[in-house]
Design a protein around this motif. Structure first.
Motif, mmCIF file in Angstrom:
data_model
loop_
_atom_site.group_PDB
_atom_site.id
_atom_site.type_symbol
_atom_site.label_atom_id
_atom_site.label_comp_id
_atom_site.label_asym_id
_atom_site.label_seq_id
_atom_site.Cartn_x
_atom_site.Cartn_y
_atom_site.Cartn_z
ATOM 1 N N SER A 96 48.142 -32.412 -53.930
ATOM 2 C CA SER A 96 49.348 -32.808 -53.222
ATOM 3 C C SER A 96 49.056 -33.861 -52.163
ATOM 4 O O SER A 96 49.913 -34.212 -51.392
ATOM 5 C CB SER A 96 49.973 -31.579 -52.549
ATOM 6 O OG SER A 96 49.105 -31.074 -51.570
ATOM 7 N N ARG A 97 47.806 -34.326 -52.091
ATOM 8 C CA ARG A 97 47.452 -35.255 -51.051
ATOM 9 C C ARG A 97 47.963 -36.655 -51.360
ATOM 10 O O ARG A 97 48.019 -37.079 -52.505
ATOM 11 C CB ARG A 97 45.930 -35.282 -50.846
ATOM 12 C CG ARG A 97 45.434 -33.962 -50.292
ATOM 13 C CD ARG A 97 43.950 -33.980 -50.105
ATOM 14 N NE ARG A 97 43.522 -32.616 -49.734
ATOM 15 C CZ ARG A 97 42.269 -32.232 -49.745
ATOM 16 N NH1 ARG A 97 41.330 -33.037 -50.077
ATOM 17 N NH2 ARG A 97 41.975 -30.991 -49.403
ATOM 18 N N ASP A 98 48.274 -37.370 -50.312
ATOM 19 C CA ASP A 98 48.813 -38.706 -50.424
ATOM 20 C C ASP A 98 47.770 -39.643 -50.988
ATOM 21 O O ASP A 98 46.717 -39.863 -50.385
ATOM 22 C CB ASP A 98 49.246 -39.195 -49.029
ATOM 23 C CG ASP A 98 49.933 -40.541 -49.062
ATOM 24 O OD1 ASP A 98 50.041 -41.105 -50.165
ATOM 25 O OD2 ASP A 98 50.350 -41.015 -47.984
ATOM 26 N N PRO A 99 47.999 -40.252 -52.155
ATOM 27 C CA PRO A 99 46.998 -41.090 -52.768
ATOM 28 C C PRO A 99 46.934 -42.488 -52.169
ATOM 29 O O PRO A 99 46.088 -43.294 -52.537
ATOM 30 C CB PRO A 99 47.456 -41.150 -54.235
ATOM 31 C CG PRO A 99 48.939 -41.017 -54.154
ATOM 32 C CD PRO A 99 49.221 -40.142 -52.987
ATOM 33 N N SER A 100 47.799 -42.789 -51.253
ATOM 34 C CA SER A 100 47.854 -44.132 -50.693
ATOM 35 C C SER A 100 46.556 -44.494 -50.002
ATOM 36 O O SER A 100 46.021 -43.758 -49.195
ATOM 37 C CB SER A 100 49.016 -44.240 -49.685
ATOM 38 O OG SER A 100 48.953 -45.482 -49.024
ATOM 39 N N SER A 101 46.016 -45.673 -50.335
ATOM 40 C CA SER A 101 44.771 -46.139 -49.735
ATOM 41 C C SER A 101 44.971 -46.579 -48.301
ATOM 42 O O SER A 101 44.004 -46.845 -47.593
ATOM 43 C CB SER A 101 44.200 -47.298 -50.564
ATOM 44 O OG SER A 101 45.139 -48.380 -50.611
ATOM 45 N N ASN A 102 46.223 -46.704 -47.863
ATOM 46 C CA ASN A 102 46.495 -47.134 -46.495
ATOM 47 C C ASN A 102 46.386 -45.992 -45.493
ATOM 48 O O ASN A 102 46.497 -46.210 -44.290
ATOM 49 C CB ASN A 102 47.898 -47.746 -46.403
ATOM 50 C CG ASN A 102 48.025 -49.024 -47.214
ATOM 51 O OD1 ASN A 102 47.071 -49.784 -47.330
ATOM 52 N ND2 ASN A 102 49.204 -49.234 -47.804
ATOM 53 N N HIS A 103 46.217 -44.792 -45.980
ATOM 54 C CA HIS A 103 46.133 -43.638 -45.101
ATOM 55 C C HIS A 103 44.836 -42.874 -45.360
ATOM 56 O O HIS A 103 44.311 -42.883 -46.472
ATOM 57 C CB HIS A 103 47.323 -42.698 -45.310
ATOM 58 C CG HIS A 103 48.641 -43.314 -44.974
ATOM 59 N ND1 HIS A 103 49.359 -44.065 -45.875
ATOM 60 C CD2 HIS A 103 49.376 -43.302 -43.826
ATOM 61 C CE1 HIS A 103 50.479 -44.479 -45.309
ATOM 62 N NE2 HIS A 103 50.509 -44.033 -44.068
ATOM 63 N N GLY A 104 44.342 -42.226 -44.328
ATOM 64 C CA GLY A 104 43.127 -41.436 -44.465
ATOM 65 C C GLY A 104 41.881 -42.298 -44.371
ATOM 66 O O GLY A 104 41.915 -43.481 -44.027
ATOM 67 N N GLY A 105 40.734 -41.691 -44.677
ATOM 68 C CA GLY A 105 39.464 -42.399 -44.610
ATOM 69 C C GLY A 105 38.865 -42.360 -43.216
ATOM 70 O O GLY A 105 39.354 -41.691 -42.305
ATOM 71 N N TRP A 106 37.792 -43.119 -43.047
ATOM 72 C CA TRP A 106 37.031 -43.070 -41.805
ATOM 73 C C TRP A 106 37.755 -43.689 -40.623
ATOM 74 O O TRP A 106 37.340 -43.491 -39.479
ATOM 75 C CB TRP A 106 35.677 -43.740 -42.010
ATOM 76 C CG TRP A 106 34.748 -42.875 -42.804
ATOM 77 C CD1 TRP A 106 34.430 -43.006 -44.121
ATOM 78 C CD2 TRP A 106 34.042 -41.727 -42.342
ATOM 79 N NE1 TRP A 106 33.571 -42.009 -44.503
ATOM 80 C CE2 TRP A 106 33.301 -41.207 -43.441
ATOM 81 C CE3 TRP A 106 33.948 -41.070 -41.107
ATOM 82 C CZ2 TRP A 106 32.497 -40.083 -43.343
ATOM 83 C CZ3 TRP A 106 33.144 -39.954 -41.001
ATOM 84 C CH2 TRP A 106 32.421 -39.464 -42.107
ATOM 85 N N LYS A 107 38.826 -44.441 -40.869
ATOM 86 C CA LYS A 107 39.571 -44.983 -39.725
ATOM 87 C C LYS A 107 40.287 -43.894 -38.935
ATOM 88 O O LYS A 107 40.680 -44.106 -37.785
ATOM 89 C CB LYS A 107 40.581 -46.030 -40.195
ATOM 90 C CG LYS A 107 41.657 -45.552 -41.148
ATOM 91 C CD LYS A 107 42.615 -46.680 -41.484
ATOM 92 C CE LYS A 107 43.588 -46.297 -42.594
ATOM 93 N NZ LYS A 107 42.912 -46.206 -43.902
ATOM 94 N N THR A 108 40.462 -42.730 -39.543
ATOM 95 C CA THR A 108 41.073 -41.609 -38.813
ATOM 96 C C THR A 108 40.040 -40.816 -38.000
ATOM 97 O O THR A 108 40.411 -39.994 -37.163
ATOM 98 C CB THR A 108 41.763 -40.637 -39.789
ATOM 99 O OG1 THR A 108 40.764 -40.043 -40.661
ATOM 100 C CG2 THR A 108 42.785 -41.375 -40.648
ATOM 101 N N PHE A 109 38.762 -41.069 -38.258
ATOM 102 C CA PHE A 109 37.696 -40.292 -37.630
ATOM 103 C C PHE A 109 37.746 -40.320 -36.101
ATOM 104 O O PHE A 109 37.658 -39.258 -35.459
ATOM 105 C CB PHE A 109 36.340 -40.795 -38.134
ATOM 106 C CG PHE A 109 35.154 -40.066 -37.558
ATOM 107 C CD1 PHE A 109 34.768 -38.839 -38.058
ATOM 108 C CD2 PHE A 109 34.432 -40.617 -36.516
ATOM 109 C CE1 PHE A 109 33.676 -38.166 -37.529
ATOM 110 C CE2 PHE A 109 33.340 -39.955 -35.979
ATOM 111 C CZ PHE A 109 32.963 -38.734 -36.489
#
Length: 546
Positions: free
Chosen positions: A14-27
């Motif tokens: 159910s996770r948002d597949p958008s590459s614009n969200h998540g990843g190490w920029k949220t760290f």
């Protein structure tokens, strides 16, 4: 990340597949939020007993009982927050609201220390002339404690799940969990030293005020990063689906299991055979003449069956983790008793507070987490061409914790001999076992969260990360029961431990630890990872015992 259970069943996420969200920029947002909230949380809880005694004239035993209840709630309630996040609201809203509730509670504590009429008149500690707090004063105090407990419970381990959800690869999720614990421990050290020192030597108002500032900054940082987060959609109550599997399988217990995938209900996932482990529960997805899609308590999808198996498979391991955590909690209490009868002086003017010895465990954990991330784990992977599995890390933690109990027993034997010779042993002898248990925690706790998060179904991700907190809470209660049992059946734990045998208690913990480790190895040997591939490398489940 799409998880696949044992067998070939494909799992939808159910996770948002958008590459614009998540990843190490949220760290930075996640870690900064965790650091501030940890400083605030440990800042008020670490010195709670002293606060109740000095500011509310509460007797020491009653203050200790209140503190135990508060710590138990802080450890047990995260699973409630996790269920709310998984089932109804999602991680991000739960963290936002909980951080705000925590801020309200700490502001109320600050207000209590600022206004004299919210506290009983000050008096000398232990005096029989001390005035007890009024019902109104106690009511406001308990309201403040309730708010900070709810706030801490709703953020501490839900942040772990929300942070891991930002990454697709298990390798990145494992790294995040290590940084999570490093940050948590760093906040604990700051709260247990700087904040507590401020409360004791400056003022309670300033100490709680600093906690409020740290909480406020965390809240602002977390909210400001919401546009970058990958938001999980709540999937309804996952526990209902787990119960449905048991009910449906039991109702069709006499039905012969089919070997054709067309005979099973697959819901919205592609057709695949359910896994062969725990085959009894495959009947829940088996279609019969009496079944229909609308009969949800008679028919479950293959996906729901595999989700149930994933949870069921972890339960034996969870029991082993509880029994290895209980000695760690017991050691926390026993070390303080030992410290109180040692020479705690460092030089002519400084005396180490007995309760501050636990900071050694936290500092050790911080150092070893950094070493593991940048040296131990990369070196192991370079030499073996595969990473350490979560169960291997948990097993290593078991060994260090058993070793710590054995060293504690040896140290206590030496201390008793020193006392019998008319001398007092230095408190520094208690440092080695604390360092060893800190190393054990470094392998144990991050790996526990990593294991539960990876193995539990997507709909239970927050519940999975909160289980470590529940384990700690259960361990607190088990250690209390075990100490009570030892006091009633032996003379090892008198009020004056100089006339007791605390070393025998530690040896009992060693024996229990060895037996539990054997049980863990058996469970690990037969365990099959739900996701057999990790970072594109095949992992043999039996490697957990190597």
């Amino acid at each position: 990340m799409a998880r696949s259970p044992s067998g070939d069943t494909e799992v939808q996420t159910s996770r948002d597949p958008s590459s614009n969200h998540g990843g190490w920029k949220t760290f930075p947002f996640m870690i900064a939020t965790l650091l501030g909230l940890s400083i605030a949380s440990f800042g008020w809880v670490m010195n709670l007993v002293v606060f109740l005694i000095k500011e509310f004239n509460i007797k020491s035993i009653a203050a200790t009982q209140i503190s135990n209840i508060v710590n138990g709630c802080v450890s047990m309630l995260p699973v409630v927050a996790a269920i709310l996040a998984d089932s109804f609201f999602g991680n991000i809203p739960v963290i936002s609201v909980s951080a705000f509730v925590s801020l309200l509670g700490i502001l109320l504590l600050t207000l209590i220390t600022s206004l004299d009429y919210l506290r009983p008149p000050p008096c000398q500690t232990g005096s029989s002339l001390c005035q007890s707090p009024s019902k109104l004063q106690l009511g406001i105090l308990y309201a403040a404690l309730a708010l900070v407990i709810i706030g801490s419970a709703g953020t501490r381990f839900t942040l772990a799940s929300a942070g891991a959800n930002q990454y697709e690869k298990p390798k990145d999720q494992g790294r995040f969990f290590n940084w999570y614990f490093l940050t948590l421990y760093s906040g604990a050290i700051t709260g247990a030293t700087a904040i507590v020192y401020t409360q004791e030597n400056a003022s309670w108002k300033l100490g709680f005020g600093l906690c409020a500032v740290a909480n406020l900054i965390s809240f602002i940082v977390f909210v400001s990063g919401k546009r970058f987060y990958k938001h999980d959609k709540p999937m309804g109550s996952p526990f209902t689906n787990l119960i449905r599997v048991v009910v449906a399988a039991t109702a069709k217990r006499k039905v012969v299991i089919s070997s054709s995938k067309e005979d099973y209900y697959h819901g919205k996932t592609s057709a695949a055979m359910p896994s062969t482990s725990f085959r009894f529960f495959n009947r829940a997805a088996l279609k019969t003449e009496d079944d229909s899609v609308n009969k949800i308590w008679r028919l479950c999808s293959v996906q729901e069956v595999e989700d149930f198996k994933a949870v069921f498979r972890v339960l034996p391991l969870l029991l082993a983790i509880i029994f290895v955590s209980t000695p760690m909690v017991m050691q926390t209490s026993l070390i303080i008793l030992q410290a109180l009868v040692t020479d705690r002086g460092l030089g002519p003017h400084f005396k180490i507070p007995a309760g501050s010895l636990q900071v050694i465990v936290i500092i050790t954990a911080c150092i070893v987490i950094v070493m593991n991330n940048f040296l131990v784990y990369p070196m192991y992977q370079k030499l073996t061409h595969k990473p350490l599995t979560p169960l291997q890390k948990v097993g290593i933690g078991h060994v260090f914790i058993i070793l710590s109990m054995a060293i504690s027993a040896v140290v206590e034997t030496k201390r008793l001999k020193t006392v019998n010779n008319g001398h007092t042993m230095s408190v520094l002898w208690l440092v080695p076992p604390l360092v060893i248990v800190g190393i054990g925690e470094t392998f144990q706790f991050p790996a526990n969260i990593e294991l539960f998060y990876r193995e539990f179904p997507e709909s239970l991700s927050s519940t999975a990360t909160s289980l470590t907190s529940v384990v700690i809470g259960i361990s607190f209660y088990l250690s209390t029961a075990l100490i009570t049992l030892i006091q009633r059946t032996t003379k090892w734990l008198p009020n004056d431990i100089n006339h007791g045998r605390v070393d025998n208690v530690y040896w009992v913990l060693v024996i229990v630890g060895v037996l539990n480790f054997g049980y863990f190895l058996v469970c690990a040997w037969f365990y099959r990872y739900r996701n057999p591939k990790d970072d594109d490398q095949e992992q043999d489940p039996k490697d957990v015992t190597t």
